[in-house]
Design a protein around this motif. Structure first.
Motif, PDB file in Angstrom:
ATOM      1  N   LEU A  98      54.049  42.160  35.345  1.00  0.00           N
ATOM      2  CA  LEU A  98      54.978  42.152  36.474  1.00  0.00           C
ATOM      3  C   LEU A  98      54.590  41.092  37.506  1.00  0.00           C
ATOM      4  O   LEU A  98      55.451  40.439  38.097  1.00  0.00           O
ATOM      5  N   TYR A  99      53.293  40.921  37.707  1.00  0.00           N
ATOM      6  CA  TYR A  99      52.827  39.884  38.628  1.00  0.00           C
ATOM      7  C   TYR A  99      53.223  38.504  38.104  1.00  0.00           C
ATOM      8  O   TYR A  99      53.740  37.673  38.852  1.00  0.00           O
ATOM      9  N   GLN A 100      52.978  38.270  36.813  1.00  0.00           N
ATOM     10  CA  GLN A 100      53.317  36.972  36.224  1.00  0.00           C
ATOM     11  C   GLN A 100      54.824  36.712  36.259  1.00  0.00           C
ATOM     12  O   GLN A 100      55.257  35.563  36.345  1.00  0.00           O
ATOM     13  N   MET A 101      55.613  37.768  36.225  1.00  0.00           N
ATOM     14  CA  MET A 101      57.070  37.627  36.292  1.00  0.00           C
ATOM     15  C   MET A 101      57.553  37.455  37.739  1.00  0.00           C
ATOM     16  O   MET A 101      58.731  37.202  37.970  1.00  0.00           O
ATOM     17  N   GLY A 102      56.655  37.623  38.710  1.00  0.00           N
ATOM     18  CA  GLY A 102      57.023  37.467  40.107  1.00  0.00           C
ATOM     19  C   GLY A 102      57.526  38.744  40.763  1.00  0.00           C
ATOM     20  O   GLY A 102      57.961  38.721  41.905  1.00  0.00           O
ATOM     21  N   VAL A 103      57.452  39.872  40.042  1.00  0.00           N
ATOM     22  CA  VAL A 103      57.908  41.148  40.602  1.00  0.00           C
ATOM     23  C   VAL A 103      56.930  41.651  41.661  1.00  0.00           C
ATOM     24  O   VAL A 103      57.333  42.200  42.683  1.00  0.00           O
ATOM     25  N   ILE A 104      55.633  41.447  41.415  1.00  0.00           N
ATOM     26  CA  ILE A 104      54.596  41.823  42.392  1.00  0.00           C
ATOM     27  C   ILE A 104      54.263  40.582  43.210  1.00  0.00           C
ATOM     28  O   ILE A 104      53.963  39.522  42.655  1.00  0.00           O
ATOM     29  N   GLU A 105      54.318  40.718  44.528  1.00  0.00           N
ATOM     30  CA  GLU A 105      54.075  39.584  45.414  1.00  0.00           C
ATOM     31  C   GLU A 105      52.654  39.039  45.253  1.00  0.00           C
ATOM     32  O   GLU A 105      51.717  39.786  44.985  1.00  0.00           O
ATOM     33  N   THR A 106      52.527  37.740  45.465  1.00  0.00           N
ATOM     34  CA  THR A 106      51.255  37.044  45.277  1.00  0.00           C
ATOM     35  C   THR A 106      50.118  37.684  46.063  1.00  0.00           C
ATOM     36  O   THR A 106      49.025  37.864  45.539  1.00  0.00           O
ATOM     37  N   HIS A 107      50.364  38.038  47.324  1.00  0.00           N
ATOM     38  CA  HIS A 107      49.276  38.577  48.142  1.00  0.00           C
ATOM     39  C   HIS A 107      48.872  40.001  47.735  1.00  0.00           C
ATOM     40  O   HIS A 107      47.877  40.516  48.209  1.00  0.00           O
ATOM     41  N   LYS A 108      49.616  40.610  46.794  1.00  0.00           N
ATOM     42  CA  LYS A 108      49.272  41.950  46.311  1.00  0.00           C
ATOM     43  C   LYS A 108      48.600  41.912  44.934  1.00  0.00           C
ATOM     44  O   LYS A 108      48.424  42.940  44.293  1.00  0.00           O
ATOM     45  N   TYR A 109      48.204  40.725  44.504  1.00  0.00           N
ATOM     46  CA  TYR A 109      47.532  40.567  43.206  1.00  0.00           C
ATOM     47  C   TYR A 109      46.280  41.445  43.111  1.00  0.00           C
ATOM     48  O   TYR A 109      45.963  41.986  42.063  1.00  0.00           O
ATOM     49  N   GLY A 110      45.583  41.616  44.206  1.00  0.00           N
ATOM     50  CA  GLY A 110      44.370  42.434  44.226  1.00  0.00           C
ATOM     51  C   GLY A 110      44.615  43.908  43.955  1.00  0.00           C
ATOM     52  O   GLY A 110      43.669  44.671  43.742  1.00  0.00           O
ATOM     53  N   LEU A 111      45.869  44.328  43.936  1.00  0.00           N
ATOM     54  CA  LEU A 111      46.188  45.736  43.677  1.00  0.00           C
ATOM     55  C   LEU A 111      46.399  46.020  42.189  1.00  0.00           C
ATOM     56  O   LEU A 111      46.674  47.147  41.807  1.00  0.00           O
ATOM     57  N   ILE A 112      46.219  45.017  41.357  1.00  0.00           N
ATOM     58  CA  ILE A 112      46.419  45.188  39.916  1.00  0.00           C
ATOM     59  C   ILE A 112      45.337  46.080  39.307  1.00  0.00           C
ATOM     60  O   ILE A 112      45.619  46.962  38.519  1.00  0.00           O
ATOM     61  N   ASN A 113      44.080  45.842  39.688  1.00  0.00           N
ATOM     62  CA  ASN A 113      42.980  46.662  39.160  1.00  0.00           C
ATOM     63  C   ASN A 113      41.759  46.539  40.076  1.00  0.00           C
ATOM     64  O   ASN A 113      41.774  45.776  41.037  1.00  0.00           O
ATOM     65  N   GLU A 114      40.720  47.281  39.759  1.00  0.00           N
ATOM     66  CA  GLU A 114      39.514  47.332  40.591  1.00  0.00           C
ATOM     67  C   GLU A 114      38.829  45.972  40.677  1.00  0.00           C
ATOM     68  O   GLU A 114      38.284  45.602  41.721  1.00  0.00           O
ATOM     69  N   TYR A 115      38.829  45.240  39.569  1.00  0.00           N
ATOM     70  CA  TYR A 115      38.165  43.941  39.530  1.00  0.00           C
ATOM     71  C   TYR A 115      38.829  42.966  40.504  1.00  0.00           C
ATOM     72  O   TYR A 115      38.155  42.278  41.268  1.00  0.00           O
ATOM     73  N   GLU A 116      40.153  42.926  40.446  1.00  0.00           N
ATOM     74  CA  GLU A 116      40.890  42.014  41.325  1.00  0.00           C
ATOM     75  C   GLU A 116      40.855  42.480  42.771  1.00  0.00           C
ATOM     76  O   GLU A 116      40.849  41.659  43.687  1.00  0.00           O
ATOM     77  N   LEU A 117      40.805  43.777  42.991  1.00  0.00           N
ATOM     78  CA  LEU A 117      40.725  44.298  44.356  1.00  0.00           C
ATOM     79  C   LEU A 117      39.499  43.734  45.064  1.00  0.00           C
ATOM     80  O   LEU A 117      39.595  43.223  46.185  1.00  0.00           O
TER      81      LEU A 117
END
Length: 168
Positions: A64-83
């Motif tokens: 969803l992030y790669q498709m642009g559905v999840i905003e760029t600044h919320k990328y860290g909410l994908i998983n613990e590692y990215e958070l």
């Protein structure tokens, strides 16, 4: 860690990307191997995912992030590692977490508390080990650390400053 300046053409992005990847390098193993730490991070991430309607499945969230559905600044909410990597390198995510109150604190405060607790335990372990090492026992200590990898007998060869390891 390799960064391609031809692709990342401005220094701000290059520095942010380098720091992001360094945070991954410093925390990836601990998240993967320390269940309590991972669960603490999941406890912070869960209400964020609920609030921002981000799927719990990180693979789905990535797509969803790669498709642009999840905003760029919320990328860290994908998983613990990215958070962890994003909270130190993404000002918008930092501000977002600082503006969300949860159980009497901000989510940013809870995240930094979890990180501080983890680093405090690691620091204490390192300090405890360091206090037990002296000039007299450092060779024995290093041999104990490598014992499961290198098993053999020590042998001094004339003119060598350190003993050699000879297979058993």
């Amino acid at each position: 860690l390799a960064l391609n300046f031809d692709i990342i053409s401005d220094y701000d992005t290059l520095y942010r990307t380098a720091l992001h990847e360094l945070v991954h390098a410093a925390t990836r193993n601990e998240i993967a191997s320390n269940r309590a730490f991972r669960q603490e991070l999941e406890g912070i991430l869960k209400p964020l995912k609920e609030h921002f309607n981000i799927p719990y499945d990180s693979n789905v969230a990535s797509v969803l992030y790669q498709m642009g559905v999840i905003e760029t600044h919320k990328y860290g909410l994908i998983n613990e590692y990215e958070l962890l990597a994003e909270v130190f390198t993404n000002q918008k995510l930092y501000d977002l977490l600082n503006d969300i109150n949860y159980k009497g604190d901000t989510l940013l405060y809870r995240l930094f508390l979890a990180i501080a607790k983890w680093f405090s335990k690691k620091f204490k372990t390192l300090s405890d080990v360091k206090s037990k090492i002296s000039v007299e026992n450092v060779a024995d200590y290093l041999m104990q650390l490598t014992e499961s990898v290198v098993i053999g007998q020590q042998e001094m060869v004339e003119g060598d400053a350190l003993p050699l390891i000879r297979p058993a």
